[in-house]
Design a protein around this motif. Structure first.
Motif, PDB file in Angstrom:
ATOM      1  N   GLU A  19       0.830  -1.206   0.000  1.00  0.00           N
ATOM      2  CA  GLU A  19       0.000   0.000   0.000  1.00  0.00           C
ATOM      3  C   GLU A  19       0.866   1.258   0.000  1.00  0.00           C
ATOM      4  OE1 GLU A  19      -2.969  -2.230   3.119  1.00  0.00           O
ATOM      5  OE2 GLU A  19      -0.999  -1.406   3.563  1.00  0.00           O
ATOM      6  N   SER A  20       0.268   2.337  -0.461  1.00  0.00           N
ATOM      7  CA  SER A  20       0.897   3.647  -0.373  1.00  0.00           C
ATOM      8  C   SER A  20      -0.181   4.711  -0.452  1.00  0.00           C
ATOM      9  CB  SER A  20       1.921   3.847  -1.493  1.00  0.00           C
ATOM     10  OG  SER A  20       1.297   3.753  -2.757  1.00  0.00           O
ATOM     11  N   GLY A  30      -1.204   7.070   2.155  1.00  0.00           N
ATOM     12  CA  GLY A  30      -1.814   7.652   3.350  1.00  0.00           C
ATOM     13  C   GLY A  30      -1.128   8.945   3.746  1.00  0.00           C
ATOM     14  N   LEU A  82      -5.283   6.382  -2.105  1.00  0.00           N
ATOM     15  CA  LEU A  82      -4.521   5.214  -1.688  1.00  0.00           C
ATOM     16  C   LEU A  82      -4.323   4.282  -2.877  1.00  0.00           C
ATOM     17  CD1 LEU A  82      -6.323   4.339   1.681  1.00  0.00           C
ATOM     18  CD2 LEU A  82      -4.477   5.993   1.263  1.00  0.00           C
ATOM     19  N   CYS A  95      -2.687   0.278  -3.967  1.00  0.00           N
ATOM     20  CA  CYS A  95      -2.256  -1.023  -3.455  1.00  0.00           C
ATOM     21  C   CYS A  95      -1.897  -1.920  -4.638  1.00  0.00           C
ATOM     22  CB  CYS A  95      -3.358  -1.668  -2.627  1.00  0.00           C
ATOM     23  SG  CYS A  95      -2.973  -3.344  -2.065  1.00  0.00           S
ATOM     24  N   GLU A 118      -6.495   3.468  10.300  1.00  0.00           N
ATOM     25  CA  GLU A 118      -5.505   2.715   9.534  1.00  0.00           C
ATOM     26  C   GLU A 118      -6.268   2.020   8.418  1.00  0.00           C
ATOM     27  OE1 GLU A 118      -2.363   2.898  10.526  1.00  0.00           O
ATOM     28  OE2 GLU A 118      -1.319   1.378   9.342  1.00  0.00           O
ATOM     29  N   TYR A 147      -6.380  -0.672   5.319  1.00  0.00           N
ATOM     30  CA  TYR A 147      -5.733  -1.915   4.905  1.00  0.00           C
ATOM     31  C   TYR A 147      -6.264  -2.359   3.552  1.00  0.00           C
ATOM     32  CZ  TYR A 147      -4.359  -2.323   9.794  1.00  0.00           C
ATOM     33  OH  TYR A 147      -3.829  -2.098  11.034  1.00  0.00           O
ATOM     34  N   GLN A 151       0.070  -4.106   4.791  1.00  0.00           N
ATOM     35  CA  GLN A 151       0.614  -3.735   6.092  1.00  0.00           C
ATOM     36  C   GLN A 151      -0.151  -2.585   6.737  1.00  0.00           C
ATOM     37  OE1 GLN A 151       1.848  -2.856   3.218  1.00  0.00           O
ATOM     38  NE2 GLN A 151       2.482  -0.709   3.315  1.00  0.00           N
ATOM     39  N   THR A 186      -1.915   1.548   6.009  1.00  0.00           N
ATOM     40  CA  THR A 186      -1.418   2.904   5.831  1.00  0.00           C
ATOM     41  C   THR A 186      -2.323   3.849   6.618  1.00  0.00           C
ATOM     42  OG1 THR A 186      -0.744   4.575   4.192  1.00  0.00           O
ATOM     43  CG2 THR A 186      -2.720   3.308   3.669  1.00  0.00           C
ATOM     44  N   GLN A 187      -1.725   4.776   7.336  1.00  0.00           N
ATOM     45  CA  GLN A 187      -2.480   5.646   8.234  1.00  0.00           C
ATOM     46  C   GLN A 187      -3.049   6.833   7.464  1.00  0.00           C
ATOM     47  OE1 GLN A 187      -3.287   5.280  11.515  1.00  0.00           O
ATOM     48  NE2 GLN A 187      -4.460   7.199  11.409  1.00  0.00           N
TER      49      GLN A 187
END
Length: 118
Positions: A6-7, A9, A20, A22, A93, A95, A110, A112-113
């Motif tokens: 993921e990326s 956040g 976001l 993924c 968070e 996911y 994993q 991402t916040q």
């Protein structure tokens, strides 16, 4: 081993937007669907949006309908979540998840916040 990466956040003010991304498992895996869950402190994990991989049918939680859009790029094995008009209650968070071979959402990134300030 199935990996979801993921990326995207971050911290944003209320009313702002985030996207976001993924990257899902390689083409050796038969993807049925991908989606996004979120979990805020003290709350259960909830399904935010999902998309079937072959037909592109989508699902949204009522709380995000009209504000979030899920999409996919089959060639890149990537799913996106465009989040607009963000609210402080969207803070969580997030996911990424995948269903392979119709198994249900059993594979997870994993996390991402996402933090939305008022």
């Amino acid at each position: 081993q199935v990996q979801l990466v993921e990326s995207g956040g971050g911290l944003v003010q209320a009313g702002g937007s985030l996207r976001l991304s993924c990257v899902g498992p390689g083409r050796a895996y038969s993807l049925s669907a991908m989606g996004w869950f979120r979990q805020a402190p003290g709350k259960e994990r909830e399904l935010v949006a999902g998309i079937t991989w072959s037909s592109g049918n989508t699902y949204y939680a009522d709380s995000v309908k009209g504000r979030f859009t899920i999409s996919r790029d089959n060639a890149k094995n990537t799913v996106y979540l465009q989040m607009n008009s963000l609210k402080p209650e969207d803070t969580a968070e997030y996911y990424c998840t995948a269903s392979i071979g119709g198994s249900g959402y059993r594979y997870w990134g994993q996390g991402t916040q996402v933090t939305v300030s008022s």
